[in-house]
Enzyme design. Structure first.
Site, PDB file in Angstrom:
ATOM      1  N   HIS A 175      23.289  -6.569  25.009  1.00  0.00           N
ATOM      2  CA  HIS A 175      21.941  -6.315  24.486  1.00  0.00           C
ATOM      3  C   HIS A 175      21.061  -5.678  25.566  1.00  0.00           C
ATOM      4  CE1 HIS A 175      18.237  -6.911  22.206  1.00  0.00           C
ATOM      5  NE2 HIS A 175      17.706  -7.428  23.305  1.00  0.00           N
ATOM      6  N   VAL A 192      11.839 -17.246  14.637  1.00  0.00           N
ATOM      7  CA  VAL A 192      11.419 -16.666  13.366  1.00  0.00           C
ATOM      8  C   VAL A 192      10.831 -15.304  13.699  1.00  0.00           C
ATOM      9  CG1 VAL A 192       9.868 -16.844  11.390  1.00  0.00           C
ATOM     10  CG2 VAL A 192      10.984 -18.898  12.287  1.00  0.00           C
ATOM     11  N   LYS A 193      11.264 -14.265  13.011  1.00  0.00           N
ATOM     12  CA  LYS A 193      10.772 -12.918  13.285  1.00  0.00           C
ATOM     13  C   LYS A 193       9.258 -12.846  13.092  1.00  0.00           C
ATOM     14  CE  LYS A 193      14.840 -10.120  11.952  1.00  0.00           C
ATOM     15  NZ  LYS A 193      15.010  -9.373  13.217  1.00  0.00           N
ATOM     16  N   GLU A 197      19.806 -17.709   9.087  1.00  0.00           N
ATOM     17  CA  GLU A 197      21.045 -17.191   9.666  1.00  0.00           C
ATOM     18  C   GLU A 197      21.373 -17.997  10.922  1.00  0.00           C
ATOM     19  OE1 GLU A 197      22.766 -12.847  10.610  1.00  0.00           O
ATOM     20  OE2 GLU A 197      21.285 -13.524  12.064  1.00  0.00           O
ATOM     21  N   LYS A 232      19.511 -31.060  11.928  1.00  0.00           N
ATOM     22  CA  LYS A 232      20.888 -31.399  11.545  1.00  0.00           C
ATOM     23  C   LYS A 232      21.843 -31.219  12.727  1.00  0.00           C
ATOM     24  CE  LYS A 232      20.357 -30.193   6.627  1.00  0.00           C
ATOM     25  NZ  LYS A 232      20.787 -31.481   6.065  1.00  0.00           N
ATOM     26  N   ALA A 265      27.263 -11.081  24.988  1.00  0.00           N
ATOM     27  CA  ALA A 265      26.301 -10.524  24.034  1.00  0.00           C
ATOM     28  C   ALA A 265      24.954 -10.265  24.701  1.00  0.00           C
ATOM     29  CB  ALA A 265      26.135 -11.465  22.847  1.00  0.00           C
ATOM     30  N   LYS A 285      34.220  -7.211  16.371  1.00  0.00           N
ATOM     31  CA  LYS A 285      33.757  -5.860  16.139  1.00  0.00           C
ATOM     32  C   LYS A 285      34.478  -4.902  17.093  1.00  0.00           C
ATOM     33  CE  LYS A 285      29.117  -6.888  14.362  1.00  0.00           C
ATOM     34  NZ  LYS A 285      27.665  -6.614  14.505  1.00  0.00           N
TER      35      LYS A 285
END
Length: 231
Positions: A180, A69-70, A164, A45, A176, A137
């Protein structure tokens, strides 16, 4: 749902027979397969939107898309950490980030534009939105997280899969990534002066985003003067 025998194999895999282990492997593979297909649906998409913008508008608001994908190890570790039963149905309901897509856009306005276009599609259900761009945050982290449910069409019919999707600008993604790496290096025990530096850097990145977008708008609105015709 995992059978009692399957749960026993998780704890005592070494004592399982070859056929039992094969059944366990196949059960896990089918579980993760749906998430891979869900990621592929969302990515398709987004690719369509990106190509349409490039052809029609002459401008591509999506810089890059990454997907993951984990692993089953990560899934089980997070489920255990959150107190979720080691049961595939419970994990499916309790975890929303097994499948993830990251969309890096050029500017903040592009983030909101792509989010609106993606989430307005008829076959997508929006389950949750966390806008850390509008409300960063405390450490300065900025991104827009959307948990979607997208249908995956298998031989037995359509199945809804949660994905997600994180939307960021280039500057947000750079920040970010650095944050990390910093927390990984210090194993979460980051010195305060580095935390303060990261927070300051987040503000700098936000200012850069705003400045670059203003320049972009000026460039987009520029029209060269009409040529002078000598008489």
């Amino acid at each position: 749902m995992l059978s009692p025998r399957t749960l026993e194999l998780f704890a005592q895999a070494d004592s399982g027979t070859l056929s039992d282990l094969t059944a366990l492997r196949d059960e896990i593979s089918r579980f993760l397969m749906r998430y891979r297909f869900g990621v592929a649906e969302v990515e398709t998409k987004l690719d369509i939107l990106r190509e349409e913008f490039s052809l029609v508008d002459g401008y591509n608001p999506i810089e890059r898309i990454s997907c993951r994908v984990k692993s089953i190890e990560s899934v089980l570790e997070k489920a255990d950490r959150k107190g979720i039963d080691l049961d595939l149905d419970a994990i499916r309901e309790g975890l929303s980030d097994i499948a993830g897509v990251r969309v890096v856009c050029s500017f903040v306005s592009d983030v909101y534009r792509i989010v609106q276009l993606l989430t307005s599609q008829d076959d997508i259900t929006v389950l949750q939105v966390k806008d850390y761009i509008a409300q960063p945050k405390p450490n300065g982290y900025r991104s827009l997280h959307v948990i979607l449910e997208v249908p995956v069409f298998l031989s037995g019919g359509a199945e809804p899969v949660r994905v997600e999707v994180q939307f960021r600008t280039i500057a947000m993604d750079f920040w970010a990534s650095l944050e990390h790496k910093t927390y990984y290096k210090y194993e979460t025990q980051v010195p305060q002066h580095l935390i303060d530096g990261l927070t300051d850097a987040a503000e700098t990145a936000a200012h850069l985003d705003a400045t670059m977008e203003q320049l972009h708008l000026k460039v987009r609105s520029y029209r060269p003067p009409a040529p002078t015709i000598a008489i």
